[in-house]
Write a protein that holds these residues in place. Sequence first.
Motif, PDB file in Angstrom:
ATOM      1  N   PRO A 116       0.845  -1.198   0.000  1.00 53.73           N
ATOM      2  CA  PRO A 116       0.000   0.000   0.000  1.00 53.73           C
ATOM      3  C   PRO A 116       0.877   1.244   0.000  1.00 53.73           C
ATOM      4  O   PRO A 116       1.944   1.256   0.606  1.00 53.73           O
ATOM      5  CB  PRO A 116      -0.813  -0.107   1.289  1.00 53.73           C
ATOM      6  CG  PRO A 116      -0.344  -1.306   2.008  1.00 53.73           C
ATOM      7  CD  PRO A 116       0.738  -1.947   1.220  1.00 53.73           C
ATOM      8  N   LYS A 117       0.418   2.268  -0.664  1.00 54.58           N
ATOM      9  CA  LYS A 117       1.157   3.532  -0.692  1.00 54.58           C
ATOM     10  C   LYS A 117       1.007   4.209   0.666  1.00 54.58           C
ATOM     11  O   LYS A 117      -0.079   4.232   1.236  1.00 54.58           O
ATOM     12  CB  LYS A 117       0.626   4.462  -1.788  1.00 54.58           C
ATOM     13  CG  LYS A 117       0.799   3.932  -3.181  1.00 54.58           C
ATOM     14  CD  LYS A 117       2.214   4.108  -3.645  1.00 54.58           C
ATOM     15  CE  LYS A 117       2.313   3.600  -5.065  1.00 54.58           C
ATOM     16  NZ  LYS A 117       3.330   4.154  -5.853  1.00 54.58           N
ATOM     17  N   GLN A 118       2.096   4.746   1.136  1.00 52.94           N
ATOM     18  CA  GLN A 118       2.070   5.501   2.389  1.00 52.94           C
ATOM     19  C   GLN A 118       1.436   6.848   2.114  1.00 52.94           C
ATOM     20  O   GLN A 118       1.734   7.488   1.114  1.00 52.94           O
ATOM     21  CB  GLN A 118       3.494   5.693   2.917  1.00 52.94           C
ATOM     22  CG  GLN A 118       4.221   4.406   3.205  1.00 52.94           C
ATOM     23  CD  GLN A 118       3.649   3.640   4.380  1.00 52.94           C
ATOM     24  OE1 GLN A 118       3.101   4.241   5.299  1.00 52.94           O
ATOM     25  NE2 GLN A 118       3.746   2.337   4.340  1.00 52.94           N
ATOM     26  N   GLU A 119       0.552   7.252   2.993  1.00 50.26           N
ATOM     27  CA  GLU A 119      -0.070   8.557   2.831  1.00 50.26           C
ATOM     28  C   GLU A 119       0.962   9.631   3.151  1.00 50.26           C
ATOM     29  O   GLU A 119       1.571   9.614   4.216  1.00 50.26           O
ATOM     30  CB  GLU A 119      -1.269   8.707   3.771  1.00 50.26           C
ATOM     31  CG  GLU A 119      -2.427   7.830   3.388  1.00 50.26           C
ATOM     32  CD  GLU A 119      -3.620   8.065   4.292  1.00 50.26           C
ATOM     33  OE1 GLU A 119      -3.824   9.220   4.719  1.00 50.26           O
ATOM     34  OE2 GLU A 119      -4.336   7.105   4.570  1.00 50.26           O
ATOM     35  N   LYS A 120       1.149  10.515   2.224  1.00 52.98           N
ATOM     36  CA  LYS A 120       2.081  11.612   2.444  1.00 52.98           C
ATOM     37  C   LYS A 120       1.282  12.829   2.880  1.00 52.98           C
ATOM     38  O   LYS A 120       0.391  13.278   2.180  1.00 52.98           O
ATOM     39  CB  LYS A 120       2.854  11.926   1.171  1.00 52.98           C
ATOM     40  CG  LYS A 120       3.778  10.808   0.757  1.00 52.98           C
ATOM     41  CD  LYS A 120       4.539  11.168  -0.488  1.00 52.98           C
ATOM     42  CE  LYS A 120       5.424  10.016  -0.906  1.00 52.98           C
ATOM     43  NZ  LYS A 120       6.115  10.279  -2.154  1.00 52.98           N
ATOM     44  N   LYS A 121       1.607  13.295   4.047  1.00 51.09           N
ATOM     45  CA  LYS A 121       0.916  14.477   4.560  1.00 51.09           C
ATOM     46  C   LYS A 121       1.594  15.700   3.973  1.00 51.09           C
ATOM     47  O   LYS A 121       2.803  15.870   4.068  1.00 51.09           O
ATOM     48  CB  LYS A 121       0.957  14.500   6.077  1.00 51.09           C
ATOM     49  CG  LYS A 121       0.192  13.345   6.687  1.00 51.09           C
ATOM     50  CD  LYS A 121       0.178  13.419   8.177  1.00 51.09           C
ATOM     51  CE  LYS A 121      -0.615  12.238   8.722  1.00 51.09           C
ATOM     52  NZ  LYS A 121      -0.676  12.219  10.155  1.00 51.09           N
ATOM     53  N   THR A 122       0.805  16.513   3.374  1.00 49.15           N
ATOM     54  CA  THR A 122       1.360  17.729   2.795  1.00 49.15           C
ATOM     55  C   THR A 122       1.175  18.872   3.773  1.00 49.15           C
ATOM     56  O   THR A 122       0.153  18.986   4.447  1.00 49.15           O
ATOM     57  CB  THR A 122       0.676  18.072   1.462  1.00 49.15           C
ATOM     58  OG1 THR A 122      -0.733  18.176   1.688  1.00 49.15           O
ATOM     59  CG2 THR A 122       0.921  17.009   0.427  1.00 49.15           C
ATOM     60  N   VAL A 123       2.175  19.645   3.855  1.00 50.81           N
ATOM     61  CA  VAL A 123       2.129  20.801   4.745  1.00 50.81           C
ATOM     62  C   VAL A 123       1.722  22.014   3.913  1.00 50.81           C
ATOM     63  O   VAL A 123       2.346  22.334   2.909  1.00 50.81           O
ATOM     64  CB  VAL A 123       3.503  21.046   5.394  1.00 50.81           C
ATOM     65  CG1 VAL A 123       3.466  22.281   6.272  1.00 50.81           C
ATOM     66  CG2 VAL A 123       3.916  19.818   6.182  1.00 50.81           C
TER      67      VAL A 123
END
Length: 142
Positions: free
Chosen positions: A127-134
Amino acid sequence: MRLRGKGYSLCFMGLVWMILLAITGCASSTPSWTKFEGSAVEKSFPVPKEASITETALNNSRMDYVHYSLSGINESSSVPEEYQQAIYEWGWTEQEDQNSGTTRVYKKDKVIVQLTIHDNSFTVLVPKQEKKTVIQGLESSP
């Protein structure tokens, strides 16, 4: 003359018999579980060298997966013990609280891999890791 014909026939039948024996010996229905290589979707996750890729979905926005064909495994017996041992030896730990049905979840560092066993095949899914955008707000100057 008739003896020569029988000799050729026996020789031909012996050759056919040897070929059939070689084919059945090479087409073993049980994997050897002795040689592993990195999965096409996650190089640090082992897959039996005897497995062959039947389907891939790489660069998907939600997950990457590879489906392998491997005769001799089935979902009723889950992950074979020899394969489980190789996974541990490659540094992966099972996340038992996340397992579901025939799917086993493994973790190494921050990478998660889901291994699902089917009849005569298995799937390795990452699964793709969720990238939190700032998002920074613009400050208005007075």
